[in-house]
Structures are given as C-alpha cells and as structure tokens.
Scaffold this active site. Sequence first.
Site, short mmCIF file in Angstrom:
data_model
loop_
_atom_site.label_atom_id
_atom_site.label_comp_id
_atom_site.label_asym_id
_atom_site.label_seq_id
_atom_site.Cartn_x
_atom_site.Cartn_y
_atom_site.Cartn_z
N LYS A 223 -7.17 6.66 10.25
CA LYS A 223 -8.71 6.67 10.72
C LYS A 223 -8.73 6.43 12.28
O LYS A 223 -8.74 5.14 12.55
CB LYS A 223 -9.12 5.42 9.94
CG LYS A 223 -9.27 5.69 8.50
CD LYS A 223 -10.50 4.58 7.79
CE LYS A 223 -9.72 3.15 7.32
NZ LYS A 223 -10.46 2.50 6.63
N ASP B 248 -5.10 2.24 10.60
CA ASP B 248 -6.46 1.94 10.79
C ASP B 248 -6.68 1.42 12.18
O ASP B 248 -6.70 2.16 13.22
CB ASP B 248 -6.87 0.69 9.76
CG ASP B 248 -8.34 0.44 9.47
OD1 ASP B 248 -9.10 1.33 10.09
OD2 ASP B 248 -8.38 -0.81 9.18
N PHE C 40 -13.90 3.13 3.71
CA PHE C 40 -12.82 2.41 3.05
C PHE C 40 -12.05 3.24 2.08
O PHE C 40 -12.93 3.74 1.09
CB PHE C 40 -13.23 0.92 2.79
CG PHE C 40 -12.20 0.08 2.23
CD1 PHE C 40 -11.62 -0.70 3.60
CD2 PHE C 40 -11.83 0.02 0.96
CE1 PHE C 40 -10.68 -1.46 3.15
CE2 PHE C 40 -10.75 -1.08 0.60
CZ PHE C 40 -10.13 -1.65 1.79
N GLY D 244 0.89 -1.24 -0.09
CA GLY D 244 0.17 -0.06 -0.22
C GLY D 244 0.80 1.29 0.12
O GLY D 244 0.37 2.24 -0.52
N GLU E 60 4.28 4.93 5.81
CA GLU E 60 2.96 3.61 5.88
C GLU E 60 1.67 4.48 5.02
O GLU E 60 1.76 5.68 4.97
CB GLU E 60 2.68 3.33 7.28
CG GLU E 60 1.62 2.41 7.63
CD GLU E 60 1.48 1.19 6.61
OE1 GLU E 60 1.61 1.08 5.33
OE2 GLU E 60 1.30 0.26 7.08
N ARG F 193 -5.28 0.86 -7.03
CA ARG F 193 -3.93 1.26 -6.28
C ARG F 193 -3.46 2.35 -7.17
O ARG F 193 -2.36 3.26 -6.83
CB ARG F 193 -2.66 0.28 -6.23
CG ARG F 193 -3.02 -0.71 -5.35
CD ARG F 193 -1.86 -1.82 -5.14
NE ARG F 193 -2.05 -3.03 -4.47
CZ ARG F 193 -2.22 -3.01 -3.15
NH1 ARG F 193 -1.98 -2.08 -2.12
NH2 ARG F 193 -2.44 -4.34 -2.46
P1 IMP Z 1 -4.40 -1.71 10.67
O1 IMP Z 1 -3.32 -2.79 10.99
O2 IMP Z 1 -5.77 -2.21 10.79
O3 IMP Z 1 -3.94 -0.29 11.03
O4 IMP Z 1 -4.27 -1.51 8.88
C1 IMP Z 1 -3.30 -1.20 8.38
C2 IMP Z 1 -3.29 -1.53 6.94
O5 IMP Z 1 -4.68 -2.31 6.24
C3 IMP Z 1 -3.02 -1.00 6.04
O6 IMP Z 1 -1.62 -0.98 5.74
C4 IMP Z 1 -3.77 -1.14 4.70
O7 IMP Z 1 -3.04 -2.08 3.76
C5 IMP Z 1 -5.10 -1.78 5.07
N1 IMP Z 1 -6.35 -0.85 5.14
C6 IMP Z 1 -6.65 -0.28 6.33
N2 IMP Z 1 -7.51 0.46 6.22
C7 IMP Z 1 -7.74 0.40 4.79
C8 IMP Z 1 -8.38 1.25 3.77
O8 IMP Z 1 -9.35 2.34 4.14
N3 IMP Z 1 -8.36 0.88 2.46
C9 IMP Z 1 -7.23 0.11 2.10
N4 IMP Z 1 -6.46 -0.40 2.70
C10 IMP Z 1 -6.76 -0.41 4.24
MG MG Z 2 -0.37 -0.94 4.18
#
Ligand code: IMP
Ligand code: MG
Length: 177
Positions: A133, A105, A154, A46, A101, A167
């Site tokens: 977020k 999320d 999302f 990402g 990063e 992407r």
């Molecule tokens: P976390 O571990 O839940 O903080 O999520 C981190 C990873 O989840 C990010 O690096 C993204 O790859 C993916 N992710 C989280 N939210 C989104 C979104 O809204 N769109 C796309 N990918 C997301």
């Molecule tokens: Mg990521």
Amino acid sequence: MDMNRGRIKRILVSEKEIQEKISAVAKQISEEYEGKPLLLVSVLKGAFIFMADFCRALTVPCELAFMCASSYYNGTVSSGNVKITLDIYQDLSKYHVIIVEDILDTGRTLSLVVKNLKERNPLSLKVITLLDKPSRRLVDFEADISLFTIPDYFAVGYGLDCNEQFRNLPYVAEYEE
Ligand code: IMP
Ligand code: MG
C-alpha cells in the site's frame, strides 16, 4: 463461516490471481537462488499462508524461519510501535535470506526487521511482500518484489486479519470499517 463475514466489502485479489502470481515469482526466485543456501524468513502471523504457498512453489531447497513483529494493537489502527517479540536463531552469515511478508503499509515493520537482520550479515537479503500500500508509507522503504499493489483499504484474508478474524479466507478482501 462466521458472523463477521458480512463486513467483507469486496474481493481485492482473488485466489486464482494470488496463486498465479506466486507461481511466477517462485519460478524467478528458484532460478536466481539455484545452488545457494536459502533461508525464508516470515513475519508472523500475517505472512504464514503466503509463506506456506510460496515455499511450496519453489523448486530449490530452502529452510524456513519465523519471527514475530507486532505493530497493530487494536483493530485497524497502528500503534506505530514495532517490536520483535519472537526472534530466529539461525546464523544468517551462512544464508541468502528472503523475508516473506504479508503487507507493506507504513513500512515501519519491514524497515525495522530488515535493519535488524542486516546487522547479522546475511550473504544477501531480499524482501518479498504479497501486498503493497504505497500511499500509506511513512518511512522510506520499498520491497524488492511486491506481488500486488492495492489502494489504501484495510485488507483481510489470506493471512491478514482484523482483530484475529478472516485470516483463513483464501482471497484478499476489503474490510468495511
Ligand atoms: P507497517 O509496519 O505499517 O508497514 O505494517 C505492517 C503490518 O501491519 C503488516 O505486517 C500487517 O500485520 C499489518 N497491516 C498493515 N496493513 C494492514 C491491512 O490492510 N490489513 C491487515 N493488516 C495490516
Ligand atoms: Mg505482518
């Protein structure tokens, strides 16, 4: 472009807003890391576009490294299970490290990556995320710098995907689930 483009609801952060914010943050980081050995570590896939634009906006020398951490296994639903699937090889005790990063999320991915990299004794460690977020946070974790805070949508584009699509959009958009 592709058939799925119809599922783009609206633009959350425009290309211009992204580029302007990157310039400002890169200026600040270039001043702060002048004369220091700097390693940017990006979490694939990402963050690859953010990494590419951010490193080119810096005016100080830096090295780049890429690691893979996977948490999303299907569409927009997080598995909650974070694994480092590709590691970096640099000796972090020789570098000031900045993790670059795409999105913070739940915080699970970054808290794991940070814990893992800290154990390798970097000279310092900072986290910069393109998107944040905060309403979705499940673990106690904050980035040092977040470029944009967005609501619980999302997001796709500018590196972020839904099932590997979108992407390559130059902006960040809300995806209609
Ligand atoms: P976390 O571990 O839940 O903080 O999520 C981190 C990873 O989840 C990010 O690096 C993204 O790859 C993916 N992710 C989280 N939210 C989104 C979104 O809204 N769109 C796309 N990918 C997301
Ligand atoms: Mg990521």
